[in-house]
Design an enzyme around this catalytic site. Structure first.
Site, PDB file in Angstrom:
ATOM      1  N   TRP A  37       0.833  -1.210   0.000  1.00  0.00           N
ATOM      2  CA  TRP A  37       0.000   0.000   0.000  1.00  0.00           C
ATOM      3  C   TRP A  37       0.865   1.257   0.000  1.00  0.00           C
ATOM      4  CZ3 TRP A  37      -4.338  -1.161  -1.909  1.00  0.00           C
ATOM      5  CH2 TRP A  37      -4.970  -2.374  -1.600  1.00  0.00           C
ATOM      6  N   ASP A  80      -1.544   6.764   6.363  1.00  0.00           N
ATOM      7  CA  ASP A  80      -2.589   5.855   5.901  1.00  0.00           C
ATOM      8  C   ASP A  80      -2.836   4.896   7.062  1.00  0.00           C
ATOM      9  OD1 ASP A  80      -4.157   3.860   4.880  1.00  0.00           O
ATOM     10  OD2 ASP A  80      -2.788   3.268   3.272  1.00  0.00           O
ATOM     11  N   LYS A 140     -12.499  -1.579   7.526  1.00  0.00           N
ATOM     12  CA  LYS A 140     -11.842  -2.532   8.419  1.00  0.00           C
ATOM     13  C   LYS A 140     -12.273  -2.290   9.866  1.00  0.00           C
ATOM     14  CE  LYS A 140      -8.278  -2.219   5.016  1.00  0.00           C
ATOM     15  NZ  LYS A 140      -8.498  -3.432   4.253  1.00  0.00           N
TER      16      LYS A 140
END
Ligand SMILES: Cc1ncc(COP(=O)(O)O)c(C=O)c1O
Length: 360
Positions: A103, A172, A196
């Site tokens: 990511w 992030d 999540k």
């Protein structure tokens, strides 16, 4: 209704049952309004109360100071990979990125389209099984970006990286947001896809220091400027109303559990017992370095791909779903987000013991 099973998915992931039950009630009629939550106008009083409560609870739980905006966007964390550099990385300047997984790499690729990128550290040479101990920053970075939890590789920063004074820290936090208290004042910007720890997919939470909003060029597309969301309270256009509603319910649930310190305690207990079992197992082992282990995504292998597959199949039969690891790590990944029940970890350890007994 079919019985719920243990869902170890990395995202979209398990939500608290109480949240789902309350949402079920309000699907047909939000309170006594006679109109379901998804059917209310985003300009109406009923929805406004939902919107404002979600923001207020978010601020209360994380202790977000008044000089930060709380924004609700769409486009997932992936859009933030682009929006962050579009707004904060002026032409000719450099942003520093800590590269700790796939990511972060995607975030770097987007930033490269806007300006210079300096890689302050990377653990790629070890297939991202650890958080690097040292960073080398560029001279005057526009910001420093890191990924607090690496969903795929099962690693997590134990604390914020030390960065040069006065440089905005951008994070992030998609896969560990609200899993522990957050010292918000250390950050310039925090973003997270909701799917999540916060709610359903389709809504992205952005917490941004007010002065940074003004850095974004006004020539950018209107929906690509943080300013647009900040000025209109995330209501410039139709926001993802249902996602924001669920996020608000999740915040209420977190508050009922005792807030972020209590949530962290439970998360430590859940991950702790699984890591303890892995450390004592003669068959399974954790893939992440001990000092870099994630409390959210526990990645482990047997060392034999065929055996891993067999284990995932056996676990699935026992009602434990979503344990197959990401293809770049292989093996297994148990995602233990806030709403994942401790009994599910016990059930997993039980199946591991059974499998170990069968494969001495
Ligand atoms: C740490 C992290 N960042 C970014 C993403 C991408 O998020 P989205 O699908 O919301 O764009 C994910 C998705 O799993 C993630 O785990």
């Amino acid at each position: 209704m079919a019985e719920r099973i243990y869902n170890f998915s990395a995202g979209p992931a398990v939500l608290p049952v109480e949240v789902l039950q309350e949402a079920r009630e309000n699907l047909l009629s939000l309170g006594t309004s006679g109109i379901g939550i998804m059917e209310h106008s985003h300009r109406g009083k009923a929805y406004m109360a939902v919107h404002e409560e979600a923001e207020a609870l978010c601020r209360e739980l994380a202790g977000i100071p008044g000089d930060y905006h709380v924004l609700f966007l769409q486009g997932g964390a992936s859009l933030q990979f682009s929006m962050v550099p579009m707004n904060l990385l002026g032409a000719g300047s450099t942003a520093d990125y800590l590269v700790t997984g796939a990511w972060s790499q995607k975030a770097v690729a987007e930033a490269c389209k806007c300006g210079n990128v300096h890689i302050a550290c990377t653990s790629e040479d070890r297939n991202f099984c650890c958080i690097p101990k040292e960073c080398k920053f560029s001279e005057r970075p526009a910001y420093v970006h890191f990924t607090s939890n690496n969903t795929i590789f099962g690693t997590e920063f134990a604390a914020e990286p030390e960065i040069p004074r006065g440089v905005p820290l951008v994070c992030d936090a998609s896969s560990d947001i609200f899993s522990r208290p957050i010292p918000v004042a250390k950050y310039g910007l925090i973003y997270a896809g909701a799917q999540k720890n916060l709610g359903p997919s389709g809504v992205t939470l952005v917490v941004i220091r007010k002065d940074l909003v003004e850095r974004g060029p006004k020539e950018l597309g209107i929906m690509l400027q943080y300013r647009t969301y900040a000025e209109d309270h995330s209501l410039y256009n139709t926001p993802p109303t249902f996602g924001i509603y669920i996020m608000g319910l999740v915040f209420k649930w977190i508050k009922k559990q005792g807030g972020l310190p209590a949530i962290e305690r439970v998360n430590r207990e859940k991950a702790g017992k699984l890591y303890r079992h892995l450390d004592s197992s003669r068959l399974f082992r954790a893939t992440a370095d001990r000092d870099s282990r994630s409390l959210m995504n526990v990645t482990f292998v047997t060392g034999d791909a065929a055996l891993d597959e067999k284990f995932v199949a056996m676990a699935k039969k026992a009602g434990l779903d979503g344990l197959k690891g990401h293809r770049s790590v292989g093996g297994m990944r148990a995602s233990l987000y806030n709403a994942f029940p401790s009994a599910g970890v016990d059930a997993l350890i039980g199946v591991m013991r059974e499998f170990e007994a069968q494969h001495r």
